[in-house]
Design an enzyme around this catalytic site. Structure first.
Site, PDB file in Angstrom:
ATOM      1  N   GLU A  78      -1.868 -16.269 -11.717  1.00 51.76           N
ATOM      2  CA  GLU A  78      -1.493 -15.994 -10.335  1.00 51.76           C
ATOM      3  C   GLU A  78      -1.371 -17.303  -9.571  1.00 51.76           C
ATOM      4  O   GLU A  78      -2.214 -18.189  -9.695  1.00 51.76           O
ATOM      5  CB  GLU A  78      -2.557 -15.121  -9.674  1.00 51.76           C
ATOM      6  CG  GLU A  78      -2.066 -14.304  -8.517  1.00 51.76           C
ATOM      7  CD  GLU A  78      -1.408 -13.011  -8.962  1.00 51.76           C
ATOM      8  OE1 GLU A  78      -0.927 -12.283  -8.075  1.00 51.76           O
ATOM      9  OE2 GLU A  78      -1.367 -12.723 -10.179  1.00 51.76           O
TER      10      GLU A  78
ATOM     11  N   TYR B 112       0.824  -1.204   0.000  1.00 52.84           N
ATOM     12  CA  TYR B 112       0.000   0.000   0.000  1.00 52.84           C
ATOM     13  C   TYR B 112       0.862   1.259   0.000  1.00 52.84           C
ATOM     14  O   TYR B 112       0.585   2.233  -0.682  1.00 52.84           O
ATOM     15  CB  TYR B 112      -0.910  -0.030   1.233  1.00 52.84           C
ATOM     16  CG  TYR B 112      -1.394   1.319   1.684  1.00 52.84           C
ATOM     17  CD1 TYR B 112      -0.843   1.932   2.801  1.00 52.84           C
ATOM     18  CD2 TYR B 112      -2.390   1.964   0.973  1.00 52.84           C
ATOM     19  CE1 TYR B 112      -1.293   3.170   3.214  1.00 52.84           C
ATOM     20  CE2 TYR B 112      -2.842   3.201   1.382  1.00 52.84           C
ATOM     21  CZ  TYR B 112      -2.290   3.809   2.498  1.00 52.84           C
ATOM     22  OH  TYR B 112      -2.733   5.038   2.892  1.00 52.84           O
ATOM     23  N   VAL B 113       1.943   1.235   0.752  1.00 49.85           N
ATOM     24  CA  VAL B 113       2.816   2.404   0.807  1.00 49.85           C
ATOM     25  C   VAL B 113       3.485   2.619  -0.540  1.00 49.85           C
ATOM     26  O   VAL B 113       3.557   3.729  -1.048  1.00 49.85           O
ATOM     27  CB  VAL B 113       3.875   2.238   1.916  1.00 49.85           C
ATOM     28  CG1 VAL B 113       4.803   3.430   1.964  1.00 49.85           C
ATOM     29  CG2 VAL B 113       3.190   2.055   3.248  1.00 49.85           C
TER      30      VAL B 113
ATOM     31  N   SER C 145       3.410  -4.415 -14.593  1.00 51.15           N
ATOM     32  CA  SER C 145       2.509  -4.187 -13.466  1.00 51.15           C
ATOM     33  C   SER C 145       1.263  -3.476 -13.965  1.00 51.15           C
ATOM     34  O   SER C 145       1.248  -2.918 -15.060  1.00 51.15           O
ATOM     35  CB  SER C 145       3.194  -3.324 -12.408  1.00 51.15           C
ATOM     36  OG  SER C 145       4.392  -3.907 -11.968  1.00 51.15           O
TER      37      SER C 145
ATOM     38  N   LYS D  24      -8.925  -9.355  -8.312  1.00 50.89           N
ATOM     39  CA  LYS D  24      -7.465  -9.237  -8.225  1.00 50.89           C
ATOM     40  C   LYS D  24      -6.983 -10.182  -7.125  1.00 50.89           C
ATOM     41  O   LYS D  24      -7.118  -9.904  -5.941  1.00 50.89           O
ATOM     42  CB  LYS D  24      -7.051  -7.805  -7.923  1.00 50.89           C
ATOM     43  CG  LYS D  24      -5.556  -7.568  -8.008  1.00 50.89           C
ATOM     44  CD  LYS D  24      -5.225  -6.091  -7.850  1.00 50.89           C
ATOM     45  CE  LYS D  24      -3.734  -5.876  -8.033  1.00 50.89           C
ATOM     46  NZ  LYS D  24      -2.923  -6.597  -7.037  1.00 50.89           N
TER      47      LYS D  24
ATOM     48  N   ASP E 276       2.372   1.626  -3.462  1.00 54.41           N
ATOM     49  CA  ASP E 276       1.349   2.077  -4.414  1.00 54.41           C
ATOM     50  C   ASP E 276       1.031   3.559  -4.233  1.00 54.41           C
ATOM     51  O   ASP E 276       0.881   4.301  -5.207  1.00 54.41           O
ATOM     52  CB  ASP E 276       0.068   1.259  -4.237  1.00 54.41           C
ATOM     53  CG  ASP E 276       0.209  -0.161  -4.762  1.00 54.41           C
ATOM     54  OD1 ASP E 276       1.183  -0.415  -5.490  1.00 54.41           O
ATOM     55  OD2 ASP E 276      -0.640  -0.998  -4.447  1.00 54.41           O
TER      56      ASP E 276
ATOM     57  N   CYS F 178      26.481   9.691  12.006  1.00 52.64           N
ATOM     58  CA  CYS F 178      27.839  10.240  12.090  1.00 52.64           C
ATOM     59  C   CYS F 178      27.943  11.484  12.967  1.00 52.64           C
ATOM     60  O   CYS F 178      29.043  12.005  13.177  1.00 52.64           O
ATOM     61  CB  CYS F 178      28.370  10.552  10.699  1.00 52.64           C
ATOM     62  SG  CYS F 178      27.507  11.917   9.882  1.00 52.64           S
TER      63      CYS F 178
END
Length: 684
Positions: A187, A47-48, A100, A132, A50, A424
């Protein structure tokens, strides 16, 4: 909640802010893509990814001049074909890339996509709706009706050979009902019941349980021992082929019916609708049914039903224009923020991350979520001790939604933005016009580590076996301090690493040695110049032929290269102006790392198609479009997806559409497939 809600409205961004966000999004998406496709260890949920991908697409549309040629939206990630990957699975090149799908998250976005599709197709279209399936993509090749190869999607260009494992899946036919030669795609998934049984067994055995059925299916399919795969009870649905002519059908719904006749497992939930306004009923139906299905779904796929129109619409380099995926709204949960940590990326970007009480979302245990940048953290005003809503954008990436202010502890303090680098301790810089906070110390250990990981990655120098854990050990034992030190490593040094036997050490040294012979575009990618990815590196390598030529070129000369531009040129010039970079380049040359551009074949510049801008349209008889495009590019042509005044030639098959009409209006030369064969003297 719409994933776009986390971002500043595009219309409120300044040009500089948009430029900075595009660059940072590209870096993030490239990193996440590498983790997902190459390392099988994603740090963020789908989801992130996308949500960030959709944001980048929107920004590039609003600011087309800022779109970088190596943008994640402009290509399917690619790598060199090698014999085996780190798991020992043989690599397979996909003749037709496994693309995709574009994602949308609302009915309105579907309606907007329909308007564009209708305009491009020239008429209102019927659509085939399909569920899907939440699994992993598979390619199956049959010759004369017999299964000869099965391969994973991989990075879209190169997958893994899993033929023996797929043959253990009882639903997939080893012999078709007709002796066809065809490649089909579908799939591989794990049913919910099989997933529950597997995790119960693993828990009883003291093994780590799988987070979700998709991860379980992926891990099961990629086993080296087919006997293990057979015990995992995987399932499959087949839904696509690029060879519709082999099936003798005209619509996607007919494709599915022919698949059933051939013996393939096909999901029976597809539905043809006359117009997009009918899609809501289908989505509502399966939003309700979703939890009761025996397999996981994460959305609905919408496909143009007419295959001729599908062929005419074609694909971008990344996604098809004739299909799109609607993603279900993310599931939400409440959790408490226990800490906020800061991590340093390869380019020095310092990113805050919320550490939370673990919760389950969409079948996955989640305890971390990116807070992206200081502005986002301050805008959300997330504090330690806060109760927040957490969801998975697109059912993939964990994201903090809202802070529940009424539950905020009385002593909760606004979290301070760091002044010094967490790695650092150098002073951090907030560049004007950028949302990111950066560490600009070239000796920063975190940046060095991330830079080494990037250098060895598949799209860069492709050093098999040199992953994050090995890099961390090499640094902690002071065996390396910079990139060039890799080429001074010995087998005896590597045997001091944890879990490194003589064979492992020998294999890694051999992989490092092989990388010396890479064509220079891989080295350019590996150096990690800001904004320069694999595609841009190939353009630069082809133009300059040698790394030294690029190193000595001025920004104006670089900017004049088609597809580069001033922003990237300035970044390249700034990179090579560094004394430490000059020293690194000299060291790599001393270690005999190749600096030359190695062409895969010698192009005859006298051939008719050399240096021409060419567009393909219509249905071909003797060739597929990808085959013809590959042949043309190998012979020096530049193949484009759209006709413009810069187009030199249109190659037209049968059943052509608007491209032919536009070419005729512009006076562009048009030839047919037979003309192409005669001019090229080429055989498929």
């Amino acid at each position: 909640m719409n994933p776009a809600d986390q971002f500043t409205p595009i219309e409120d961004l300044t040009f500089t802010q948009a430029q900075a966000e595009i660059r940072d999004l590209s870096d993030e998406l490239t990193k996440w893509g590498r983790e997902y496709y190459e390392e099988d260890n994603p740090s963020v949920e789908d989801y992130v990814y996308d949500a960030h991908y959709a944001r980048l697409v929107a920004l590039e549309k609003a600011y087309p001049s800022l779109a970088m040629p190596d943008s994640p939206t402009q290509h399917v990630a690619a790598g060199n074909q090698t014999k085996n990957d780190s798991r020992g699975l043989q690599k397979v090149v996909h003749p037709v890339p496994m693309l995709s799908l574009g994602d949308v998250f609302s009915i309105q976005e579907l309606l907007d996509w329909d308007l564009v599709t209708t305009k491009n197709a020239g008429s209102q279209q019927k659509y085939n709706l399909e569920l899907k399936i939440d699994g992993l993509a598979i390619s199956l090749r049959y010759e004369n009706g017999r299964l000869i190869q099965a391969s994973t999607r991989g990075d879209g260009s190169i997958g893994e050979n899993v033929t023996d494992n797929v043959k253990t899946i009882t639903e997939i036919p080893k012999v078709l009902n007709e002796p066809l030669t065809i490649e089909v795609r579908g799939e591989i998934y794990m049913r919910k019941e099989a997933f529950a049984d597997l995790n119960q067994q693993r828990d009883e055995e003291g093994k780590t349980i799988f987070a979700n059925p998709r991860n379980a299916a992926a891990g099961s399919l990629r086993q080296l021992d087919p006997k293990i795969t057979a015990k995992r009870h995987l399932s499959s649905f087949i839904y696509y082929t690029a060879q519709n002519d082999v099936l003798g059908v005209n619509t996607q719904s007919d494709v599915l019916e022919r698949f059933r006749q051939l013996g393939f497992p096909v999901n029976s939930s597809n539905k043809v609708i006359d117009r997009m306004t009918e899609v809501k009923d289908y989505i509502d139906e399966y939003t309700i049914k979703r939890d009761n299905l025996p397999y996981g779904i994460d959305g609905v796929v919408v496909k143009v039903n007419d295959l001729d129109v599908e062929n005419e619409l074609g694909n971008t380099v990344k996604i098809p224009r004739w299909s799109i995926a609607y993603k279900f709204p993310p599931e939400e949960a409440l959790t408490v923020v226990r800490d906020i940590t800061w991590t340093v990326g390869r380019t020095g970007v310092v990113t805050p991350t919320a550490i939370m009480d673990p919760v389950f979302l969409a079948g996955t245990k989640v305890k971390r979520a990116s807070l992206h940048n200081p502005d986002y953290l301050q805008e959300k005003d997330v504090r330690i001790g806060d109760t927040v809503t957490l969801h998975k954008a697109g059912d993939i990436i964990p994201e903090v939604g809202q802070v529940i202010l009424k539950k905020r502890p009385a002593d909760a303090q606004a979290y301070p933005i760091p002044v010094y680098c967490p790695s650092c301790k150098s002073k951090l810089v907030h560049v004007q016009g950028e949302v990111a906070l950066r560490c600009i110390n070239p000796e920063c250990p975190a940046q060095i580590k991330e830079g080494l990981i990037h250098f060895a990655s598949r799209n860069a120098m492709n050093i098999d076996g040199l992953g994050p854990r090995v890099v961390e050990q090499l640094l902690s034992k002071n065996l390396i301090r910079k990139i060039s030190d890799l080429y001074a490593l010995t087998e005896s040094q590597l045997t001091t690493l944890d879990k490194f036997a003589d064979l492992s050490s020998k294999n890694l040294i051999q992989a490092i040695d092989r990388s010396r012979q890479n064509s220079v575009e891989r080295l350019i990618t590996a150096l990690g110049i800001r904004g320069v990815g694999a595609k841009a590196a190939k353009v630069l390598a082809a133009h300059f032929k040698n790394l030294r030529n690029l190193q000595n070129a001025g920004a104006e000369e670089i900017a004049e290269i088609d597809g580069v531009g001033q922003v990237m040129a300035d970044a390249i010039r700034q990179y090579f102006n560094s004394e430490s970079v000059a020293s690194l380049i000299n060291e790599l040359e001393n270690f005999q790392v190749n600096f030359d551009y190695l062409t895969t074949s010698t192009v005859d510049e006298k051939n008719y198609f050399f240096n021409k801008r060419i567009v393909l349209t219509g249905k071909l008889i003797h060739w597929t479009r990808p085959q013809m495009q590959a042949w043309l590019e190998e012979h020096g042509a530049n193949v484009s997806s759209s006709v413009s005044s810069k187009t030199d030639l249109l190659i037209a098959g049968s059943d052509v559409g608007s491209k032919l009409e536009r070419a005729n209006k512009l006076g562009i030369k048009v030839i047919n497939e037979q003309d192409f064969i005669n001019l090229s003297n080429a055989k498929k």
